[in-house]
Design an enzyme around this catalytic site. Structure first.
Site, short mmCIF file in Angstrom:
data_model
loop_
_atom_site.label_atom_id
_atom_site.label_comp_id
_atom_site.label_asym_id
_atom_site.label_seq_id
_atom_site.Cartn_x
_atom_site.Cartn_y
_atom_site.Cartn_z
N ALA A 6 0.85 -1.19 0.00
CA ALA A 6 0.00 0.00 0.00
C ALA A 6 0.88 1.23 0.00
O ALA A 6 1.92 1.27 0.66
CB ALA A 6 -0.92 0.00 1.22
N CYS A 7 0.44 2.23 -0.75
CA CYS A 7 1.17 3.49 -0.77
C CYS A 7 0.18 4.62 -0.96
O CYS A 7 -1.02 4.43 -0.86
CB CYS A 7 2.25 3.48 -1.84
SG CYS A 7 1.64 3.51 -3.53
N GLN A 8 0.70 5.79 -1.28
CA GLN A 8 -0.12 6.99 -1.42
C GLN A 8 -1.21 6.80 -2.47
O GLN A 8 -2.35 7.09 -2.22
CB GLN A 8 0.78 8.17 -1.80
CG GLN A 8 0.15 9.51 -1.57
CD GLN A 8 0.22 9.95 -0.12
OE1 GLN A 8 0.81 9.31 0.73
NE2 GLN A 8 -0.41 11.05 0.18
#
Length: 102
Positions: A6-8
């Site tokens: 998961a990231c921005q």
């Protein structure tokens, strides 16, 4: 093994995902590896064995651990491995987290 990152916005992590998939195939491992936007983590609970966060959202680690609530290990990808696109190292890190959780 199901490894979720998961990231921005799920974009920058897609490079790491591709390199992790290449390394897993090279090792003969049939893993499911994908990336999502951090806002979708709660909807994915139960669909992953380990959750790795991009370094750019490491400030959310405590909050994400509460959301995941012990259903899977959660950790931040080492910034050096992330920055270098070292899919082999990130894959190994995910495997270590799974072993620790068993």
């Amino acid at each position: 093994m199901r490894i979720m990152l998961a990231c921005q916005a799920g974009m920058s992590t897609s490079i790491i995902v591709a390199k992790m998939e290449d390394e897993a195939k090279r090792q003969g491992k049939n893993y499911k590896i994908w990336a999502i936007d951090q806002s979708l983590i709660e909807k994915e609970i139960g669909n992953f064995d380990v959750l790795l966060l991009g370094p750019q959202i490491q400030h959310t680690l405590r909050k994400v651990k509460k959301i995941v609530d012990g259903n899977a290990p959660v950790a931040v990808i080492r910034p050096m491995d992330y920055g270098r696109g070292n899919g082999a190292a990130v894959l190994e890190f995910a495997e270590e987290l799974i072993k620790e959780g068993e």
